[in-house]
Design an enzyme around this catalytic site. Structure first.
Site, PDB file in Angstrom:
ATOM      1  N   HIS A  44      -4.811   7.370  -9.719  1.00 15.86           N
ATOM      2  CA  HIS A  44      -5.774   6.438  -9.125  1.00 15.86           C
ATOM      3  C   HIS A  44      -7.195   6.988  -9.133  1.00 15.86           C
ATOM      4  O   HIS A  44      -8.061   6.465  -8.446  1.00 15.86           O
ATOM      5  CB  HIS A  44      -5.337   6.059  -7.705  1.00 15.86           C
ATOM      6  CG  HIS A  44      -4.038   5.299  -7.662  1.00 15.86           C
ATOM      7  ND1 HIS A  44      -3.464   4.835  -6.511  1.00 15.86           N
ATOM      8  CD2 HIS A  44      -3.202   4.926  -8.670  1.00 15.86           C
ATOM      9  CE1 HIS A  44      -2.330   4.205  -6.799  1.00 15.86           C
ATOM     10  NE2 HIS A  44      -2.146   4.254  -8.094  1.00 15.86           N
ATOM     11  N   ASP A  94      -0.746   8.599  -7.557  1.00 19.97           N
ATOM     12  CA  ASP A  94      -1.780   8.198  -6.597  1.00 19.97           C
ATOM     13  C   ASP A  94      -3.084   8.900  -7.001  1.00 19.97           C
ATOM     14  O   ASP A  94      -3.272   9.198  -8.181  1.00 19.97           O
ATOM     15  CB  ASP A  94      -1.307   8.541  -5.175  1.00 19.97           C
ATOM     16  CG  ASP A  94      -1.939   7.637  -4.118  1.00 19.97           C
ATOM     17  OD1 ASP A  94      -3.113   7.274  -4.284  1.00 19.97           O
ATOM     18  OD2 ASP A  94      -1.275   7.311  -3.119  1.00 19.97           O
TER      19      ASP A  94
END
Ligand SMILES: *[C@@H]1O[C@H](CO)[C@@H](O)[C@H](O)[C@H]1NC(C)=O
Ligand SMILES: *[C@@H]1O[C@H](CO)[C@@H](O)[C@H](O)[C@H]1NC(C)=O
Length: 398
Positions: free
Chosen positions: A246, A223
């Protein structure tokens, strides 16, 4: 005369001994080795009670204390180390701490947590192994808003004037490190690692905190490498290597009423490699109002990043937002300077601001992002006020 010399020499010797003894006693930290509290490094038996007892004695020691976890592999159930302590305290992890994997022990909010402590140092070159593979299968938060709670590996709440350095976080079940309600906290030489498809494994999550520094760290995860949420101010990030992951995100912000302003964030001298985003600001398409301002993204290298520069004020990951509502988060004073490298999508710069609160004073200065595909890179702007100068590839949309 000879007597005097002897006497004087003896006095010097005594003084030396005294200084040496006082240095050993008074200046070095007092050691609290978990092995003296019943810890067993067999990688099987739970050590949480031994860790807590060593912590309690270290925390009550009237002076500088060091709680030591020596080399070896130690299982530990969730533990909460609470202050205030009577003096500065070092938590030295040389070995590997392993989190439980049994279903009866994984649905908690925290694994290793520290709270209400001043002058804490967590270091030692050791590893927190969250053993996340045992729990990632239970994470259905993408489709289920009532998804089960899984623990953050290292939680720091209400911690001041403190540091984490030379530590590895491996395969967290959820977020790796969370910093909340903390002030003057430095993270450096940290290594964070989890597979790129591990769910919700944010690297470092910061909220309601001031003067936080993250530097010289490598973050590869599933993430955000770093996420800065409501109430983050004076955050300085430098020399971070992010990827996969991310990207480094401000937000998401403005989902609910009462979120606090986010301001004064610098991300510098960092590299993103094969991440889905580079530097991102994301706010919910929701009526909650707040300000997000004074951000500098500078001296950044992008390698094959899908969205290198992005502002997304229509963030709605579950697709259930009202398209008539635009974000009520006012973004202003954002500088992107010296950002170079490659974009794996054509839209290398995407600045999508809110119709009701257009972005103010967004500056692009010296951008060179090359699309790895056949077409030239482009930039895309909605509701952006600002300017651009220096080299601009793609051609600036501001
Ligand atoms: C954090 O780093 C900054 C800059 O190097 C330094 O001024 C500050 O004292 C550090 N804080 C702590 C708690 O180590
Ligand atoms: C960061 O700074 C160092 C020292 O100035 C430099 O060698 C390095 O290339 C920089 N990295 C990035 C990604 O800008």
């Amino acid at each position: 005369m000879a007597g005097f010399t002897l006497c004087f020499g003896g006095l010097l010797l005594l003084m030396f001994l005294f200084l040496w003894a006082s240095k050993a006693e008074g200046y070095g930290p007092r050691l609290f080795n978990v092995m003296n509290y019943g810890a067993v490094a067999d990688g099987q038996r739970d050590n949480s009670q031994a860790l807590l007892r060593a912590w309690r004695d270290g925390c009550e020691w009237d002076g500088k204390a060091e709680v030591l976890i020596p080399y070896g592999t130690y299982m530990s159930d969730p533990v909460e180390f609470s202050g205030p302590c009577r003096g500065p305290i070092n938590f030295v992890i040389r070995g590997i701490l392993k989190a439980p994997t049994h279903n009866s022990k994984i649905f908690t909010t925290k694994w290793i947590s520290f709270q209400y402590i001043d002058q804490l140092t967590i270091t030692g070159g050791g590893t927190l192994d969250g053993q996340g593979a045992s729990s990632w299968g239970f994470n259905d938060c993408n489709t289920n808003s009532n998804c089960p709670t899984l623990p953050t590996s290292l939680v720091l709440d209400f911690v001041t004037n403190s540091r984490v350095h030379h530590l590895t976080s491996l395969n967290s079940k959820n977020t790796h490190i969370s910093i909340f309600a903390s002030n003057n906290f430095n993270v450096s030489h940290v290594r964070i690692s989890a597979p790129d498809d591990s769910p919700n494994t944010d690297g470092i999550k910061i909220g309601t905190s001031h003067r936080i520094r993250v530097s010289r760290s490598v973050i590869e995860t599933g993430d955000d490498c770093i996420a800065m949420l409501s109430g983050s101010t004076k955050i300085h990030i430098s020399k971070v290597y992010c990827g996969p992951g991310h990207g480094i995100s401000i937000g998401s912000l403005g989902r609910s009423q009462g979120e606090r302003d986010v301001k004064g964030i610098i991300v510098k001298n960092s590299t993103f490699s094969r991440t889905t985003n580079g530097v991102r600001i994301k706010t919910w398409a929701s009526p909650a109002s707040m300000k997000a301002s004074n951000f500098i993204f500078q001296d950044i290298v992008m390698k094959d990043v899908f969205n290198p520069i992005t502002i997304d004020q229509h963030y709605c990951p579950h697709g259930n937002c009202n398209p008539q509502i635009s974000s009520n988060v006012q973004i202003s004073n954002v500088l992107y300077k010296n950002i170079v490298g490659t974009s794996s999508s054509m839209v290398a710069v995407s600045l999508v601001c809110s119709q009701s609160k257009p972005c103010n004073n967004v500056v692009l200065d010296n951008i060179n992002l090359v699309h790895t595909g056949k077409e030239a890179a482009i930039s895309s702007c909605y509701h952006v006020n600002g300017l651009s100068y220096g080299h601009q590839n793609p051609v600036s949309c501001i």
